[in-house]
Design an enzyme around this catalytic site. Structure first.
Site, PDB file in Angstrom:
ATOM      1  N   LYS A 101      96.427  77.254 -28.846  1.00 12.92           N
ATOM      2  CA  LYS A 101      95.058  76.591 -28.687  1.00 12.92           C
ATOM      3  C   LYS A 101      95.133  75.127 -28.489  1.00 12.92           C
ATOM      4  CE  LYS A 101      92.645  77.739 -32.322  1.00 12.92           C
ATOM      5  NZ  LYS A 101      93.880  78.575 -33.228  1.00 12.92           N
ATOM      6  N   ASP A 106      98.520  71.882 -33.012  1.00 16.83           N
ATOM      7  CA  ASP A 106      98.934  73.330 -32.795  1.00 16.83           C
ATOM      8  C   ASP A 106      99.820  73.151 -31.564  1.00 16.83           C
ATOM      9  OD1 ASP A 106      96.185  73.713 -33.904  1.00 16.83           O
ATOM     10  OD2 ASP A 106      96.896  75.647 -33.847  1.00 16.83           O
ATOM     11  N   HIS A 212      86.932  73.369 -36.148  1.00 14.70           N
ATOM     12  CA  HIS A 212      87.433  73.125 -37.336  1.00 14.70           C
ATOM     13  C   HIS A 212      86.597  71.985 -38.153  1.00 14.70           C
ATOM     14  CE1 HIS A 212      91.156  73.596 -34.569  1.00 14.70           C
ATOM     15  NE2 HIS A 212      91.324  74.649 -35.781  1.00 14.70           N
TER      16      HIS A 212
END
Lengths: 334, 221
Positions: A101, A106, A212
């Site tokens: 992602k 990440d 998030h």
């Protein structure tokens, strides 16, 4: 303190994974050293293995989707050695496709692990999902719901024995034809932080959120579901350049704390508006696929389909979160 | 005047960094909640806790500075996650590479260590430059000032670090008025203005711990 159905804050990801492994031992097994989740059964050597990460993905490990999910802490990318361990565990002669992602953490952790795996002689490639249409610059867009459709479609291709380059091609096709957008009505709270990730007034909506709990790109005044649906679908349709007659797949979901009543109200509004644009809805998922803990809100994802994507999307899958027993047959309305 | 730091000095500094991070855990997390996802303090604390646990298993008297810093780098890479894990992991790993085999470092070597550490952060961040509201805004002016100090006064570590830390602090404060260009804060665009960057802040806290230790060592004579 914010009450949650957990034990010690910071332990919730591990304990969630333990619960999943206890409930579904026929689907997944937990690697206790790295908090990684793997398929329960022996890997076939002809099959390209699929790896992704962050806690959300554990539900997509299984037949027809992922081979491994590296968990990481709540809302945090897994680390380099963790991802490397996942790649090594599931690597086959056919190779590994890592699905990342587009979040800076990440990307840094996963691409470093991919480089290290390549240096160790493992055949591995990756794709970066950047479907979040709320951000104008494409290279900055976050990876959200379309990631799950990449798991589904690339996973079906891998299951059929496609080569690594072909699995990657179809994964990229999903990324190129899929977009997502999300809104928050309330914030959420990371257990270890014990605080809400942002503050929102009773008449405000956070528009263009990530997954998030981070704030969105804009704060707007409260509007009704049908008005939100229109703005959100317009953003996607415009960006994808959707034309009358295009066939699409819809994913309409809550962000974790949204009741099913609201999800279906919102779905109705999204569906009606999508059809008013002359688009043909091939199918839909309504539920929770890429959420933000207890946040109330909604996300809409649209994937433009062709025959190849339609077939792979409806191919069998058996994971904790997605179970498809065979090609979906839609009633013909005359 | 302090003209060198040895393995035991670096070890003590890292133990103190871990302590500073745990005491500022909530503060860093709060700064991150404003423009990120609110876990910076938590993630950094998890990393330095493991780093200290691993360092305690080492025979410090027989270790070089490179080993100490590589142990820190590996612990951060292993458990911090997010962007901070690789960023600080590369910072300490590059410092460790310069200090490999050395049990004592002078101002020149320290300068090279921090310069390479900064380069590691910039590289893994995709060529991060000052002005993008990141930890580079603290580290870059620190390294520039350290280089200047190392060129003009060849060996006074305390004086050099005092000046470099001032530059770092100014850099950190300057992030308040910046629009974020990198990381999760960049999604906010102009809404990121008015908030101090959490990464720039944790970098400052680490550098300040180096300086505080050096000053204390000097005052003890």
């Amino acid at each position: 303190m914010i009450k949650k159905l957990i034990n010690t804050p910071g332990e919730e990801v591990r304990e969630m994974l333990e619960g999943m492994a206890l409930a579904f031992p026929e689907i997944i097994r937990l690697d206790p050293q790295w908090n990684n989740v793997y398929r329960a059964y022996k890997k076939p050597s002809y099959k390209v293995a699929l790896v992704s990460g962050e806690p959300a993905h554990a539900g997509y490990v299984g037949y027809g989707m992922l081979d491994a999910a590296a968990a990481g802490a709540t809302f945090t990318s897994p680390t380099v050695p963790q991802v490397l361990a996942a790649i090594k565990e599931v690597a086959t002669e056919a190779g590994v496709l890592v699905i990342i992602k587009n979040y800076s953490g990440d990307v840094m952790n996963f691409t470093s692990a991919v480089k290290m795996a390549q240096a160790q002689g493992i055949k591995v490639d990756y794709v970066v999902v950047n479907d979040d249409v709320s951000i104008a610059e494409k290279e900055k867009r976050r990876g959200t719901t379309i990631t799950v459709l990449v798991h589904k479609i690339a996973g079906a291709a891998a299951e059929e024995g496609w080569s690594l380059s072909e699995v990657k091609r179809v994964a990229q096709k999903v990324i190129d034809n899929g977009r997502d957008i999300g809104v928050a009505l309330t914030p959420c709270s990371v257990p270890a932080a014990g605080k809400y990730t942002f503050e929102l007034g009773p008449d405000e909506i956070e528009f263009g959120i990530g997954i998030h709990g981070e704030p969105g790109v804009q704060r707007i005044k409260y509007i009704q579901s049908k008005d939100l649906a229109k703005i959100m679908v317009d953003k996607i349709a415009e960006d994808l350049g959707l034309k009358k007659g295009d066939e699409v797949f819809l994913v309409v979901q809550g962000t974790g704390g949204t009741p099913y009543m609201e999800k279906f109200v919102f779905y109705r509004d999204v569906r009606k508006y999508v059809e008013s644009l002359g688009l043909k809805v091939f199918g839909s998922w309504i539920g929770e696929f890429m959420t933000s803990l207890e946040m109330q809100g909604g996300r809409v994802a649209i994937l433009r389909l062709d025959e190849e994507l339609k077939r792979l999307l409806t191919a069998p899958a058996y994971t904790i979160a997605v179970r498809i027993t065979g090609p979906m047959t839609l009633p013909v309305v005359t | 005047m302090i003209t060198s730091l040895n393995t035991s000095d670096i070890y003590t500094i890292i133990v103190r960094v871990a302590d500073v991070i745990v005491r500022n855990k909530d503060y860093l997390t709060q700064l991150d909640a404003a423009i990120g996802d609110g876990d910076h303090g938590i993630n950094m604390d998890r990393g330095f806790e493991l780093a200290v646990e691993r360092l305690k298993q080492l025979d410090i008297n027989n270790s070089d500075i490179g080993t100490i810093l590589m142990t820190v780098a590996n612990a951060l890479l292993e458990v911090v996650g997010g962007a901070a894990g690789p960023l600080y992991g590369m910072f300490f790993m590059n410092m460790a590479t310069v200090a490999s085999g050395k049990k004592e470092v002078d101002l020149q070597t320290l300068t090279t260590m921090f310069e390479q550490g900064l380069r590691g952060v910039q590289d893994i961040g995709g060529g991060t430059q000052p002005g993008e509201k990141t930890m580079v805004d603290t580290l870059y002016p620190f390294v520039e000032e350290l280089k200047k100090q190392a060129a003009s006064n060849s060996n006074d570590i305390a004086l050099a670090f005092a000046n470099a830390l001032k530059a770092a602090e100014n850099g950190m404060i300057a992030t308040i008025n910046m629009i974020a260009k990198k990381g999760r804060a960049s999604y906010l665009g102009p809404r990121s203005v008015g908030h101090q960057d959490p990464g720039a802040t944790s970098s400052y806290l680490i550098l300040k711990t180096f300086y505080d230790y050096i000053k204390e060592k000097e005052s003890k004579g």
